[in-house]
Scaffold this active site. Structure first.
Site, PDB file in Angstrom:
ATOM      1  N   ARG A  86       3.596  -5.174  -7.601  1.00 39.34           N
ATOM      2  CA  ARG A  86       4.495  -5.215  -6.446  1.00 39.34           C
ATOM      3  C   ARG A  86       3.650  -5.460  -5.197  1.00 39.34           C
ATOM      4  O   ARG A  86       2.786  -4.639  -4.868  1.00 39.34           O
ATOM      5  CB  ARG A  86       5.252  -3.882  -6.352  1.00 39.34           C
ATOM      6  CG  ARG A  86       6.097  -3.763  -5.116  1.00 39.34           C
ATOM      7  CD  ARG A  86       6.900  -2.464  -5.057  1.00 39.34           C
ATOM      8  NE  ARG A  86       7.582  -2.438  -3.795  1.00 39.34           N
ATOM      9  CZ  ARG A  86       7.343  -1.567  -2.808  1.00 39.34           C
ATOM     10  NH1 ARG A  86       6.478  -0.580  -2.973  1.00 39.34           N
ATOM     11  NH2 ARG A  86       7.987  -1.656  -1.674  1.00 39.34           N
ATOM     12  N   HIS A 130       7.518  -5.512   4.464  1.00 43.00           N
ATOM     13  CA  HIS A 130       6.833  -4.220   4.431  1.00 43.00           C
ATOM     14  C   HIS A 130       6.196  -4.023   5.816  1.00 43.00           C
ATOM     15  O   HIS A 130       4.979  -4.012   5.966  1.00 43.00           O
ATOM     16  CB  HIS A 130       5.799  -4.188   3.305  1.00 43.00           C
ATOM     17  CG  HIS A 130       5.345  -2.810   2.906  1.00 43.00           C
ATOM     18  ND1 HIS A 130       5.400  -2.342   1.609  1.00 43.00           N
ATOM     19  CD2 HIS A 130       4.803  -1.798   3.630  1.00 43.00           C
ATOM     20  CE1 HIS A 130       4.911  -1.115   1.549  1.00 43.00           C
ATOM     21  NE2 HIS A 130       4.536  -0.758   2.785  1.00 43.00           N
ATOM     22  N   ASN A 303      10.597   5.270  -3.636  1.00 43.29           N
ATOM     23  CA  ASN A 303       9.236   5.711  -3.318  1.00 43.29           C
ATOM     24  C   ASN A 303       9.279   7.218  -3.139  1.00 43.29           C
ATOM     25  O   ASN A 303      10.071   7.738  -2.334  1.00 43.29           O
ATOM     26  CB  ASN A 303       8.731   5.062  -2.027  1.00 43.29           C
ATOM     27  CG  ASN A 303       8.552   3.555  -2.172  1.00 43.29           C
ATOM     28  OD1 ASN A 303       8.724   3.009  -3.263  1.00 43.29           O
ATOM     29  ND2 ASN A 303       8.203   2.900  -1.079  1.00 43.29           N
ATOM     30  N   TYR A 305       6.891  10.806  -2.712  1.00 48.74           N
ATOM     31  CA  TYR A 305       5.589  11.452  -2.508  1.00 48.74           C
ATOM     32  C   TYR A 305       5.665  12.970  -2.567  1.00 48.74           C
ATOM     33  O   TYR A 305       4.826  13.604  -3.184  1.00 48.74           O
ATOM     34  CB  TYR A 305       4.966  10.988  -1.175  1.00 48.74           C
ATOM     35  CG  TYR A 305       4.524   9.540  -1.271  1.00 48.74           C
ATOM     36  CD1 TYR A 305       3.282   9.217  -1.786  1.00 48.74           C
ATOM     37  CD2 TYR A 305       5.377   8.509  -0.905  1.00 48.74           C
ATOM     38  CE1 TYR A 305       2.880   7.890  -1.932  1.00 48.74           C
ATOM     39  CE2 TYR A 305       4.987   7.175  -1.043  1.00 48.74           C
ATOM     40  CZ  TYR A 305       3.731   6.879  -1.556  1.00 48.74           C
ATOM     41  OH  TYR A 305       3.345   5.573  -1.713  1.00 48.74           O
TER      42      TYR A 305
HETATM   43  O1  IFM Z   1       0.884   3.354   2.566  1.00 47.17           O
HETATM   44  C1  IFM Z   1       2.236   3.694   2.576  1.00 47.17           C
HETATM   45  C2  IFM Z   1       3.088   2.518   2.193  1.00 47.17           C
HETATM   46  O2  IFM Z   1       2.864   1.429   3.018  1.00 47.17           O
HETATM   47  C3  IFM Z   1       4.545   2.872   2.278  1.00 47.17           C
HETATM   48  N1  IFM Z   1       4.812   4.080   1.528  1.00 47.17           N
HETATM   49  C4  IFM Z   1       3.974   5.213   1.739  1.00 47.17           C
HETATM   50  C5  IFM Z   1       2.514   4.805   1.602  1.00 47.17           C
HETATM   51  C6  IFM Z   1       1.612   6.041   1.827  1.00 47.17           C
HETATM   52  O3  IFM Z   1       1.808   6.531   3.120  1.00 47.17           O
END
Ligand code: IFM
Length: 472
Positions: A86, A130, A303, A305
């Protein structure tokens, strides 16, 4: 899904056949060569050049030099065994200034990259946006202006016309929450504006851009699988006290439902409109917009985290910096006990299972991909020449195990992408945060596999994550 397909195979939690094992990057974070072949500045070039905005005054001007070293990086991907990669296309490379004709020299880079990927058996997954908005479009209002959504659709059509014969999956936008709220509310990201009403307008125009972008893709590529990538968090309340629960509801509205509901249900959540009524009347939402935004997509990219723990402010518990959350100035974000990464983000894989299962239950079980998941740690090349990152191996192991759990609960998860393939430019944090499977020495541009890269290669080769937690 048969039990066997998902069962235990040779001590591994097996993922469904055909599962995409990937890694992700973004143009401005790795490419460098910001003035090559006709590229013009994006909002991130401008932001980086503004004193005080990015740690140590760093920028993506060189980054991991991927623009010139892409062939070496594709070889790395093939050695890892990735089934998909990706990456994002840089809008100001393809259409400098954000309007008008395609720039053949800049676009040729993506032709070469896609061909190199296909030659090594790696599926190209393209993110069209992005975060690198052409600066000229920001000068005309940026995402707070409706016209930017139409400019995005034109650009999406140009890229589709050029790469559409070879790209396997399209993503319109990466993390519109960040573009809208870090870019226009807190100002932590480019373009650095601190205007809450503009941030809410930006959120809508980004979603409109997504919908118009899908239309533009389908006009050229009727069968093209199109997706949106959202950053989601498991929003948790610090207690069952009604004030804390309400704080969690409001934050969940802005973080998750503001993006999920229009795209997957064709409507904005009524409570979010109410919660933000003192900031904007939402008159920028025009008739027909929600039909465009809510058009069916082929997959949703998630996404993930960390989860978020919140409560209401009260005596002794004062809100911190909440500028990124319009209407939530009275909310307190609490630290989550336990280990954290170098970003100070909690390591808690249960949040990934929670959001995947929630998407399955509340949003009609759409096809999903985890399009980013990973962690930053202070990685160094050791005297033995290796990069030993047991924490990242542990992070990936626990999150893949959580993803597997979600699949076994019926979630339609089709792939998983580590963030990130390479160490890279981590936005306002500059190069101080390393997320890569592969270490970059920014002096020499030498690439060194971290232990996590070796571990991930074995996961891919074995088709699943080892049951036992890795030692270390
Ligand atoms: O580096 C970033 C990415 O560009 C977008 N999502 C989170 C990542 C970590 O902060």
């Amino acid at each position: 899904m048969s039990e066997l397909a998902l069962g235990l195979r040779a001590g591994r939690l097996a993922f469904p056949p055909g599962f995409w094992w990937g890694a992700a990057t973004a143009a401005y974070q790795i490419e460098g060569s910001v003035a090559a072949d006709g590229r013009t500045p994006s909002i991130w070039d401008t932001f980086c050049a503004t004193p005080g905005k990015v740690a140590r005054g760093e920028s993506g001007a060189v980054a991991a030099d991927h623009y010139r070293r892409y062939q070496q990086d594709v070889d790395l991907m093939a050695e890892l065994g990735l089934s998909a990669y990706r990456f994002s296309v840089s809008w100001p490379r393809v259409q400098p200034g954000g309007r008008g004709r395609m720039n053949p020299a800049g676009t040729a880079f993506y032709d070469r990259l896609v061909d190199a990927l296909l030659a090594r058996g790696v599926r190209p997954v393209v993110t069209l946006y992005h975060w690198d908005l052409p600066q000229e479009l920001e000068d005309d209002g940026g995402w707070a202006a409706r016209d930017t959504a139409y400019r995005f659709a034109d650009y999406a059509g140009l890229v589709a016309g050029r790469l559409g014969d070879r790209v396997q999956l399209w993503t319109t936008l990466n993390e519109p929450w960040c573009s809208a709220f870090l870019g226009y509310a807190s100002g932590d990201h480019a373009p650095g504006r601190t205007e809450p009403a503009a941030a809410l307008a930006a959120a809508h125009h980004l979603l409109l851009a997504h919908g118009l972008g899908v239309q533009a893709l389908r006009a050229r590529l009727p069968a093209a699988p199109a997706s949106l990538v959202v950053n989601l968090t498991a929003m948790r309340s610090v207690s069952d006290d009604p004030a804390d629960l309400d704080a969690a509801r409001r934050m969940d509205g802005l973080a998750n439902r503001l993006f999920l509901d229009p795209v997957l249900r064709g409507e904005y959540p009524a409570d979010v409109l109410r919660d933000t009524a003192a900031i904007t009347d939402w008159s920028f939402v025009r008739g027909g917009d929600l039909e465009i935004i809510g058009a069916r997509i082929g997959a949703l990219g998630v996404n993930y985290y960390q989860p978020t723990l919140v409560g209401a402010a009260h005596d002794g518990v004062r809100p911190g910096a909440m500028a990124a959350w319009p209407g939530c100035a009275d909310v307190v974000v609490h630290p989550i006990p336990g280990p954290v990464t170098d970003m100070d983000w909690a390591v808690d894989a249960s949040g990934l299972r929670e959001i995947l299962v929630r998407l399955g239950r509340e949003y009609g079980n759409p096809p999903l991909l985890v399009t980013e998941n990973g962690a930053a740690y202070r990685d160094r090349v050791a005297p033995d020449g290796g990069v030993h990152d047991p924490e990242r191996v542990g992070y990936l192991h626990s999150h893949l195990t959580a993803a597997h759990q979600a699949v076994s609960e019926g979630v339609d998860l089709r792939g998983y992408f580590v963030w990130s393939l390479l160490d890279n430019f981590e936005w306002a944090e500059g190069y101080g945060r390393r997320f890569g499977l592969v270490h970059i020495d920014y002096e020499t541009q030498r690439r060194t596999w971290k232990d996590s890269a070796h571990w991930y290669r074995e996961v891919i080769a074995g088709g699943g994550v080892p049951v036992d937690r890795p030692a270390g």
